[in-house]
Design a protein around this motif. Structure first.
Motif, PDB file in Angstrom:
ATOM      1  N   LEU A 150       4.634  -0.161  -7.080  1.00  0.00           N
ATOM      2  CA  LEU A 150       5.712   0.667  -6.545  1.00  0.00           C
ATOM      3  C   LEU A 150       6.049   0.284  -5.104  1.00  0.00           C
ATOM      4  CD1 LEU A 150       7.575   3.149  -6.930  1.00  0.00           C
ATOM      5  CD2 LEU A 150       5.686   4.554  -6.085  1.00  0.00           C
ATOM      6  N   MET A 151       5.015   0.049  -4.302  1.00  0.00           N
ATOM      7  CA  MET A 151       5.253  -0.383  -2.923  1.00  0.00           C
ATOM      8  C   MET A 151       5.962  -1.728  -2.882  1.00  0.00           C
ATOM      9  SD  MET A 151       4.058   1.845  -0.652  1.00  0.00           S
ATOM     10  CE  MET A 151       3.616   0.937   0.813  1.00  0.00           C
ATOM     11  N   PHE A 188       9.638  -2.187  -1.194  1.00  0.00           N
ATOM     12  CA  PHE A 188       9.865  -3.122  -0.093  1.00  0.00           C
ATOM     13  C   PHE A 188      10.898  -4.176  -0.474  1.00  0.00           C
ATOM     14  CE2 PHE A 188       8.724  -6.689   2.752  1.00  0.00           C
ATOM     15  CZ  PHE A 188       8.837  -6.014   3.971  1.00  0.00           C
ATOM     16  N   GLY A 189      10.962  -4.511  -1.758  1.00  0.00           N
ATOM     17  CA  GLY A 189      12.017  -5.417  -2.213  1.00  0.00           C
ATOM     18  C   GLY A 189      13.396  -4.810  -2.012  1.00  0.00           C
ATOM     19  N   ILE A 243      -4.243   8.580  -5.982  1.00  0.00           N
ATOM     20  CA  ILE A 243      -4.024   7.904  -4.706  1.00  0.00           C
ATOM     21  C   ILE A 243      -4.503   8.809  -3.585  1.00  0.00           C
ATOM     22  CG2 ILE A 243      -2.070   6.540  -5.543  1.00  0.00           C
ATOM     23  CD1 ILE A 243      -0.221   8.551  -4.187  1.00  0.00           C
ATOM     24  N   SER A 244      -4.664   8.257  -2.409  1.00  0.00           N
ATOM     25  CA  SER A 244      -5.119   9.026  -1.251  1.00  0.00           C
ATOM     26  C   SER A 244      -3.920   9.572  -0.474  1.00  0.00           C
ATOM     27  CB  SER A 244      -5.983   8.157  -0.343  1.00  0.00           C
ATOM     28  OG  SER A 244      -5.215   7.088   0.198  1.00  0.00           O
ATOM     29  N   ASP A 245      -4.201  10.484   0.441  1.00  0.00           N
ATOM     30  CA  ASP A 245      -3.143  11.027   1.297  1.00  0.00           C
ATOM     31  C   ASP A 245      -2.526   9.928   2.161  1.00  0.00           C
ATOM     32  OD1 ASP A 245      -3.620  13.538   0.286  1.00  0.00           O
ATOM     33  OD2 ASP A 245      -5.042  14.078   1.861  1.00  0.00           O
ATOM     34  N   HIS A 246      -3.359   8.990   2.602  1.00  0.00           N
ATOM     35  CA  HIS A 246      -2.860   7.886   3.424  1.00  0.00           C
ATOM     36  C   HIS A 246      -1.902   7.004   2.630  1.00  0.00           C
ATOM     37  CE1 HIS A 246      -2.790   4.873   6.553  1.00  0.00           C
ATOM     38  NE2 HIS A 246      -3.183   3.947   5.689  1.00  0.00           N
ATOM     39  N   ASP A 247      -2.213   6.760   1.353  1.00  0.00           N
ATOM     40  CA  ASP A 247      -1.323   5.950   0.512  1.00  0.00           C
ATOM     41  C   ASP A 247       0.021   6.641   0.328  1.00  0.00           C
ATOM     42  OD1 ASP A 247      -3.285   4.051   0.249  1.00  0.00           O
ATOM     43  OD2 ASP A 247      -4.065   4.854  -1.625  1.00  0.00           O
ATOM     44  N   CYS A 248      -0.011   7.947   0.088  1.00  0.00           N
ATOM     45  CA  CYS A 248       1.238   8.696  -0.082  1.00  0.00           C
ATOM     46  C   CYS A 248       2.063   8.664   1.204  1.00  0.00           C
ATOM     47  CB  CYS A 248       0.925  10.134  -0.480  1.00  0.00           C
ATOM     48  SG  CYS A 248       2.372  11.166  -0.771  1.00  0.00           S
ATOM     49  N   LEU A 249       1.397   8.787   2.347  1.00  0.00           N
ATOM     50  CA  LEU A 249       2.108   8.754   3.627  1.00  0.00           C
ATOM     51  C   LEU A 249       2.746   7.393   3.869  1.00  0.00           C
ATOM     52  CD1 LEU A 249       2.810  10.171   6.279  1.00  0.00           C
ATOM     53  CD2 LEU A 249       0.616   9.389   7.187  1.00  0.00           C
ATOM     54  N   ARG A 250       2.043   6.321   3.529  1.00  0.00           N
ATOM     55  CA  ARG A 250       2.596   4.976   3.706  1.00  0.00           C
ATOM     56  C   ARG A 250       3.848   4.782   2.856  1.00  0.00           C
ATOM     57  NH1 ARG A 250      -1.848   0.718   2.431  1.00  0.00           N
ATOM     58  NH2 ARG A 250      -0.050  -0.650   2.714  1.00  0.00           N
ATOM     59  N   PHE A 251       3.842   5.313   1.646  1.00  0.00           N
ATOM     60  CA  PHE A 251       5.009   5.175   0.767  1.00  0.00           C
ATOM     61  C   PHE A 251       6.202   5.961   1.325  1.00  0.00           C
ATOM     62  CE2 PHE A 251       7.384   6.777  -2.985  1.00  0.00           C
ATOM     63  CZ  PHE A 251       7.949   5.572  -3.350  1.00  0.00           C
ATOM     64  N   GLN A 262       6.731   6.713   4.440  1.00  0.00           N
ATOM     65  CA  GLN A 262       7.193   6.007   5.639  1.00  0.00           C
ATOM     66  C   GLN A 262       8.064   4.812   5.278  1.00  0.00           C
ATOM     67  OE1 GLN A 262       3.522   5.119   7.642  1.00  0.00           O
ATOM     68  NE2 GLN A 262       3.464   7.087   8.739  1.00  0.00           N
ATOM     69  N   LEU A 263       7.723   4.123   4.201  1.00  0.00           N
ATOM     70  CA  LEU A 263       8.550   2.996   3.761  1.00  0.00           C
ATOM     71  C   LEU A 263       9.931   3.467   3.310  1.00  0.00           C
ATOM     72  CD1 LEU A 263       8.851   0.004   3.169  1.00  0.00           C
ATOM     73  CD2 LEU A 263       7.715   0.368   0.966  1.00  0.00           C
ATOM     74  N   LEU A 264       9.989   4.599   2.601  1.00  0.00           N
ATOM     75  CA  LEU A 264      11.277   5.137   2.202  1.00  0.00           C
ATOM     76  C   LEU A 264      12.105   5.566   3.417  1.00  0.00           C
ATOM     77  CD1 LEU A 264      10.247   7.304  -0.893  1.00  0.00           C
ATOM     78  CD2 LEU A 264      11.488   5.147  -0.919  1.00  0.00           C
ATOM     79  N   GLU A 265      11.446   6.108   4.430  1.00  0.00           N
ATOM     80  CA  GLU A 265      12.167   6.509   5.639  1.00  0.00           C
ATOM     81  C   GLU A 265      12.673   5.291   6.417  1.00  0.00           C
ATOM     82  OE1 GLU A 265       9.360   8.956   7.621  1.00  0.00           O
ATOM     83  OE2 GLU A 265       9.918  10.786   6.517  1.00  0.00           O
TER      84      GLU A 265
END
Length: 391
Positions: free
Chosen positions: A156-157, A161-162, A208-216, A218-221
């Motif tokens: 998904l990431m 990113f693509g 998934i972890s909370d950190h993984d969800c936050l990274r995703f 942030q990428l959408l933002e």
């Protein structure tokens, strides 16, 4: 001597473990004939049937096969048909709401926790989703991210990113053609929120972890920060969830009409021990009476008058309505608060949805729960203690 000791050991093991008689007999013979079997016996004594079941349960979640789910669906459909016949309903049009009502009627439960009450749901809702087989017959994984440990998440990431790179390439092409502009259509995010971790895990079928969800997120933002982010608006909205408008929960009574065809609406409100009922009439001149008395005489304190008139002032409707109030209980301040809440609820029938939301945000539709705190035993007041004297 050896035979008697074997019989005693056999009876001891039979009392300690839940093993079968045949196994215990063979163990006893091994004890008589072979000395090294003592270690095997000790190992079996320490591993009872209950402990074995615990070890099996701790090995990991059960994998539900397609055949198992298919069988459960067939049993659910049969049970649904029987339940519809018992309740006198048509099995073909028997919905999940009907099943819930039937279960609550046939199996009444006084348990406070709803999750502990009997339910009958479709197997797809009961059993967790399982990921499909990730490798072929030769043992090689299908996806190149299989060995990352979080294949679905990193896939998904990678796709997200693509999308980010595609927008950047489009922007570079627009700059090269001198067509780039900052004033472009933006993605509308009003009335929605990002998915939480649990919702994302349900899509990925993977923890998934909370950190993984936050990274995703942030990428959408980062995508939303690009001028041409509207290119992927449909993709971004997949990970947004609509927020329920709180003003829609407010019950709004329809307008009523008297014998003179004048529209009016009623409302009720409470404050401390005071209870108020108001009738707001349209096309008025601003006449307000409380228990048959003009409000200027009933409320001599200016602050109480302002409380009563605040809903009209907030909606810019001063002098446009007539109001009759009946209030009982409490003091003048509590009565003014009760009339204010009743007036705000009565005015809902005359205004638009946007004005209703503005009133909710201003706190005009929220009851005031504050009451006088009771005096506690062993002290002078609600919080005040008796004066302490040394002697």
């Amino acid at each position: 001597m050896a035979a008697s000791s074997g019989r005693m050991l056999k009876s001891f093991v039979q009392g300690c473990c839940g093993c079968s008689y045949v196994i215990l007999s063979s163990i006893a013979r091994n004890v008589i004939l072979q000395k090294p079997a003592v270690t095997v016996l000790a190992r079996l004594v320490c591993t009872s049937s209950t402990l074995q079941r615990k070890n099996i349960a701790a090995a990991g979640p059960e994998k539900y096969t397609q055949e198992f789910i298919k069988k459960q669906i067939e049993e659910f459909n049969i049970g649904k048909r029987h339940l519809a016949n018992m309740m006198g309903e048509d099995p073909e049009t028997f919905t999940q709401e009907g099943i819930d009502r039937a279960i609550a009627y046939l199996f009444p439960s006084g348990l406070f926790e709803k999750r502990a009450r009997p339910v009958m749901k479709h197997p797809d809702e009961i059993f967790p989703k399982q990921r499909a087989v990730q490798w072929g017959e030769d043992g090689r994984p299908f996806h190149f991210l299989f060995y990352t440990g979080k294949q679905s998440y990193y896939s998904l990431m990678h796709d997200t990113f693509g999308k980010f790179l595609d927008i950047q390439k489009y922007q570079d092409r627009m700059r090269a053609e001198s067509l780039f502009s900052q004033e472009t259509k933006q993605v509308n995010l009003i009335g929605s929120r990002w998915m939480i971790k649990e919702e994302l895990e349900e899509i990925l079928v993977q923890p998934i972890s909370d950190h993984d969800c936050l990274r995703f997120i942030q990428l959408l933002e980062r995508i939303l920060a690009l001028p041409y982010c509207s290119m992927e608006e449909e993709y971004i909205q997949r990970f947004r969830r609509a927020l329920e408008v709180q003003s829609k929960k407010q019950k709004i009574e329809p307008l009523q009409y008297d014998e003179n065809e004048v529209a009016f609406s009623t409302g009720e409100g409470r404050r401390k021990t005071a209870t108020a009922t108001t009738i707001v009439r349209d096309n008025g001149s601003g006449n307000i009476t409380v228990n048959g008395v003009d409000y200027l005489h009933y409320f001599p304190v200016l602050q109480d008058r302002e409380q009563l008139m605040f809903p009209f002032q907030f909606l810019d409707r001063l002098g446009k309505h007539d109001m009759e109030c009946k209030v009982t209980g409490g003091g003048r301040s509590a009565q003014a608060g009760a009339i204010r809440l009743a007036t705000a609820r009565a005015l809902l029938s005359f205004i638009t949805e946007n004005e209703v939301e503005s009133m909710r945000q201003a706190g005009l539709l929220t009851p005031d729960p504050r009451v006088k705190e009771r005096q506690k035993p062993g002290q002078e007041g609600a919080r005040r203690k008796f004066t302490w004297n040394k002697r």
